[in-house]
Design an enzyme around this catalytic site. Structure first.
Site, PDB file in Angstrom:
ATOM      1  N   SER A 129      35.004  60.740  92.877  1.00  0.00           N
ATOM      2  CA  SER A 129      35.759  60.464  91.614  1.00  0.00           C
ATOM      3  C   SER A 129      36.891  61.497  91.470  1.00  0.00           C
ATOM      4  CB  SER A 129      34.975  60.279  90.476  1.00  0.00           C
ATOM      5  OG  SER A 129      34.203  61.848  90.476  1.00  0.00           O
ATOM      6  N   HIS A 150      36.801  54.181  94.429  1.00  0.00           N
ATOM      7  CA  HIS A 150      35.962  54.920  93.455  1.00  0.00           C
ATOM      8  C   HIS A 150      35.632  54.018  92.397  1.00  0.00           C
ATOM      9  CE1 HIS A 150      35.948  57.303  89.334  1.00  0.00           C
ATOM     10  NE2 HIS A 150      34.793  57.530  89.879  1.00  0.00           N
ATOM     11  N   ASN A 200      39.847  60.322  85.744  1.00  0.00           N
ATOM     12  CA  ASN A 200      39.051  61.677  85.433  1.00  0.00           C
ATOM     13  C   ASN A 200      40.026  62.630  84.935  1.00  0.00           C
ATOM     14  OD1 ASN A 200      36.411  61.050  85.820  1.00  0.00           O
ATOM     15  ND2 ASN A 200      36.356  61.427  87.714  1.00  0.00           N
TER      16      ASN A 200
END
Length: 307
Positions: A129, A150, A200
């Site tokens: 990630s 991911h 993220n």
């Protein structure tokens, strides 16, 4: 069109291996098996193999109980799954998806160990990630066949997959990976091989800021969660989300991003570090920003966390 794509990719990818059968690995193995692929799951111990397959079975049982999955189809899915501790049993796999701990050294060690056992034309994918695909692929003898896929937690429910590549990835390999994602019924977004990719890079600062707001006592855990749900339309608040992701996972990703980008907004607040040290990791440990003694009615833990 979908059927033709599905058929074309199935001619190339017949068997799939998944390395790691924790929360993410089990979810990936489940959706791949549900799409009709035989799946071999690699774990470190027989106990972890049994635990991982057990979690998949429980997930499928929930679907059966809600009449979302016929019982005979559940049995067929389970029969497509097997687990092993022997990496040589991945030798026939056309695609291998790694889903172990988010640590570059651990991932590179795994890929080095797998490399001699895998088919030369196998596609290699990491579920990372936040880590560099280009750095990871150096642990293999076939960097041109390495991509990032991911998935998001919980994998059976979340439709997004961030698909990344490096400058050395074969375009045909990347195209095949994107088609595979479509066969699973997921939506791929193409991302550059940069720290944190899209989600993220945006999500982690938001979560860390929520902790800072809590530390400054601007609002309570429950009120901050409620404010972000009702004010921004998010399906869950930041503290419920961190408890679901895992406090340790949140800190680990934040540390990786801070180390690579050196921006203060990625530095984990002291409260998160204390929680990890105390073993308060969220839902998986029973204690996080909420107390999960009663799973149906978790209680916020402001007093204990801020005392």
């Amino acid at each position: 069109m979908q059927a033709r794509v599905k058929g074309s990719i199935r001619m190339k990818l017949q068997h799939v291996g998944v390395c790691g059968c924790g929360l993410m690995g089990a979810g990936i193995a489940e959706v791949v098996a549900r799409a009709g692929y035989p799946v071999v799951v690699l774990e470190a111990t027989n106990e972890l193999c049994e635990r991982g397959l057990g979690s998949i079975t429980r997930s499928l049982d929930k679907l059966v109980s809600k009449s979302l999955l016929p019982a005979d189809e559940k049995l067929a899915i389970v029969n497509r799954l097997r687990a092993t501790v022997d990496p040589s049993e991945l030798a026939h796999c056309d695609l291998i998806i790694e889903a172990i701990v988010e640590d570059l050294d651990a991932k590179k060690k795994l890929w080095r160990a797998l490399d001699p056992h895998l088919k030369k034309d196998a596609i290699l994918a990491s579920n990372t990630s936040s880590l560099s695909i280009r750095e990871m692929m150096t642990a293999t003898s076939r960097p041109e066949r390495f991509v990032g896929l991911h998935f998001f937690n919980p994998v059976p429910l979340m439709s997004l997959v961030e698909a990344s590549k490096s400058d050395r990835t074969d375009p045909e390999v990347y195209r095949a990976a994107l088609e595979f994602v479509a066969v699973l019924g997921k939506t791929a977004v193409e991302v550059s091989d940069r720290p944190g990719f899209i989600v993220n890079r945006l999500l982690i600062p938001y979560l860390l800021d929520a902790v800072r707001v809590l530390e400054q006592r601007v609002g309570t855990i429950a009120d901050i969660d409620q404010a972000m749900k009702l004010g921004c339309g998010y399906p869950m608040g930041p503290f419920v989300l961190m408890d679901l992701i895992g406090i340790d996972t949140t800190v680990s990703i934040a540390n990786i991003l801070f180390a690579q980008l050196a921006e203060p907004r990625f530095a984990p607040p002291a409260l998160l570090r204390r929680m990890v040290a105390a073993g308060w990791l969220g839902r998986k440990s029973g204690q996080g920003f909420y107390d999960y003694a009663d799973r149906n009615s978790p209680k916020p833990q402001d007093e204990l966390l801020l005392s």
